[in-house]
Design a protein around this motif. Structure first.
Motif, PDB file in Angstrom:
ATOM      1  N   THR A 115       0.831  -1.208   0.000  1.00  0.00           N
ATOM      2  CA  THR A 115       0.000   0.000   0.000  1.00  0.00           C
ATOM      3  C   THR A 115       0.863   1.254   0.000  1.00  0.00           C
ATOM      4  OG1 THR A 115      -1.779  -1.152   1.178  1.00  0.00           O
ATOM      5  CG2 THR A 115      -1.786   1.254   1.260  1.00  0.00           C
ATOM      6  N   ALA A 116       1.896   1.253   0.809  1.00  0.00           N
ATOM      7  CA  ALA A 116       2.778   2.415   0.859  1.00  0.00           C
ATOM      8  C   ALA A 116       3.479   2.626  -0.485  1.00  0.00           C
ATOM      9  CB  ALA A 116       3.807   2.235   1.978  1.00  0.00           C
ATOM     10  N   ILE A 117       3.929   1.539  -1.118  1.00  0.00           N
ATOM     11  CA  ILE A 117       4.618   1.658  -2.405  1.00  0.00           C
ATOM     12  C   ILE A 117       3.659   2.171  -3.483  1.00  0.00           C
ATOM     13  CG2 ILE A 117       5.760   0.360  -4.247  1.00  0.00           C
ATOM     14  CD1 ILE A 117       6.898  -1.477  -2.091  1.00  0.00           C
ATOM     15  N   ALA A 118       2.466   1.574  -3.561  1.00  0.00           N
ATOM     16  CA  ALA A 118       1.494   1.997  -4.569  1.00  0.00           C
ATOM     17  C   ALA A 118       1.067   3.439  -4.342  1.00  0.00           C
ATOM     18  CB  ALA A 118       0.278   1.067  -4.539  1.00  0.00           C
ATOM     19  N   SER A 119       0.897   3.824  -3.073  1.00  0.00           N
ATOM     20  CA  SER A 119       0.489   5.199  -2.772  1.00  0.00           C
ATOM     21  C   SER A 119       1.579   6.193  -3.148  1.00  0.00           C
ATOM     22  CB  SER A 119       0.153   5.314  -1.284  1.00  0.00           C
ATOM     23  OG  SER A 119      -0.913   4.438  -0.932  1.00  0.00           O
ATOM     24  N   ALA A 120       2.834   5.848  -2.852  1.00  0.00           N
ATOM     25  CA  ALA A 120       3.945   6.727  -3.221  1.00  0.00           C
ATOM     26  C   ALA A 120       4.044   6.875  -4.737  1.00  0.00           C
ATOM     27  CB  ALA A 120       5.255   6.182  -2.655  1.00  0.00           C
ATOM     28  N   ALA A 121       3.826   5.769  -5.478  1.00  0.00           N
ATOM     29  CA  ALA A 121       3.850   5.836  -6.942  1.00  0.00           C
ATOM     30  C   ALA A 121       2.713   6.701  -7.464  1.00  0.00           C
ATOM     31  CB  ALA A 121       3.755   4.428  -7.519  1.00  0.00           C
ATOM     32  N   ALA A 122       1.518   6.579  -6.849  1.00  0.00           N
ATOM     33  CA  ALA A 122       0.386   7.405  -7.282  1.00  0.00           C
ATOM     34  C   ALA A 122       0.646   8.875  -7.009  1.00  0.00           C
ATOM     35  CB  ALA A 122      -0.885   6.947  -6.564  1.00  0.00           C
TER      36      ALA A 122
END
Length: 390
Positions: A115-122
């Motif tokens: 979740t943290a990785i996907a959120s940072a990418a978004a």
């Protein structure tokens, strides 16, 4: 049934959400005024998005076909969302709200790290699509900063939510495993009790009957039968059969009531453990009997057995009363007490007595509470609804 089957396939749910986003993005770009710097390319990016969403939906709903890896689709989704945002107004595009869906979706579908990785990418894609957008308006920077602040807050909240969901999932898996072990132990205990009963009937009751028959003689000789030995053998057999029947189902519970059945359990401990003196105090309120008697008796007998055999209690009090619209069973003793950690790990080692009591209570909508400490005795309270079938 169809909706339940759909929820079993996250890839299909995501495919439907992606398809549903296409008309939302189209009308969102058309109905709201925004800068026109790159709006001409919007229709081409959206057309690619339509084809992309349709292809992924086809893969997701085609039996036997494996969907694309999540990392690949997530990368394309973010790139496509960034392109749509850039070509429809940049920081002032209504499509920017699509980025806010990413952290929430990741929190529901993945773990906190993902979740943290996907959120940072978004967040990165959003900043690239908005900062790179050529706009001369003075409030663009402040607007982008405000949106980014809200986005960071959502990222933090989604990551924490994902951590909570992951923890609950681990707890559910642990409870499921524990229940599976408990069922297996219960089956083993039932089989062990069957063997014990068969051995008791074979080694005691049947042997006494054989001895009595031998004492009667064959009838072909004039040797008188030893009627005293016959009577002794028959008395012992009757007593052993009564004990076996009581273990299977206490007839006193149906004919004499709960109080008499519990007192019979206490009396049987006195017969089986003549070297130990246990003071019993059994109290059953008149208005506390009814449909729950068999369950209350089974749980009480298990708790009484634990107190005498495992805790070496010298004083045991059993109380059954009405409380909070249900039936409350309390068994307290002055034995060695129970360590909570050992009680929690007991099913792992084959000791399922207390766990089976809790399972029975919870299956009827009740609960079991333990208050104990090593060397300070134990107090177990069980609450059951007055009518388990209600």
């Amino acid at each position: 049934m169809r909706s339940a089957a759909l929820l079993d396939h996250p890839a299909r749910v995501v495919a439907l959400v992606r398809l549903a986003a296409v008309p939302v993005f189209f009308f969102g770009e058309r109905l709201i005024d925004h800068p026109e710097a790159h709006s001409g390319a919007f229709r081409f990016v959206l057309a690619f998005g339509v084809v992309y969403a349709a292809v992924l939906a086809g893969l997701a709903f085609s039996p036997g076909r494996r969907p694309l890896p999540l990392r690949v689709t997530a990368t394309i989704d973010l790139a496509l969302l960034g392109g749509l945002t850039y070509t429809s107004g940049g920081p002032f595009s209504q499509l920017r709200y699509g980025f806010f869906v990413v952290p929430v979706a990741a929190a529901l579908l993945r773990g906190p790290r993902e979740t943290a990785i996907a959120s940072a990418a978004a967040l990165t894609c959003y900043l690239v699509a908005t900062i790179a957008y050529p706009d001369s308006r003075q409030d663009a920077v402040a607007f982008e900063a405000t949106q980014s602040l809200y986005f960071v807050w959502l990222v933090m909240a989604s990551t924490l939510l994902s951590a909570v969901l992951a923890r609950r999932q681990r707890q559910i898996v642990s409870l499921s495993d524990e229940r599976g072990r408990l069922v297996a132990r219960a089956i083993e205990a039932e089989e062990r009790e069957r063997r014990r009963l068969a051995e008791a009937l074979h080694d005691d009751a049947i042997q006494n009957l054989l001895a009595a028959r031998q004492a009667l003689g064959s009838g072909d000789d004039d040797r008188p039968a030893d009627l005293g030995l016959v009577r002794t053998g028959l008395d012992r057999t009757v007593s052993q059969l009564r004990d076996a029947i009581f273990d299977l189902h206490p007839h006193l519970l149906r004919h004499a009531g709960l109080a008499a059945a519990l007192q019979a359990v206490a009396d049987r401990f006195a017969e089986r453990l003549p070297d130990r003196s246990v003071a019993w105090e059994i109290t059953v309120a008149d208005d506390a009997t009814g449909p729950t008697d068999e369950v209350v008796f089974a749980i009480a007998r298990e708790l009484m057995t634990n107190a005498v055999r495992h805790a070496d209690a010298r004083s045991v009090a059993v109380e059954v009363r009405r409380r909070q619209g249900g039936i409350a069973l309390t068994v307290s003793d002055d034995g060695r007490g129970i360590d909570r950690r050992r009680a929690r790990d007991a099913p792992l080692h084959g000791h399922i007595g207390l766990a089976s009591c809790a399972e029975r209570a919870e299956a009827l909508g009740g609960r079991l509470q333990l208050a104990s400490a090593p060397g300070e005795g134990a107090r177990v309270e069980v609450w059951l609804p007055a009518d388990p079938q209600a």
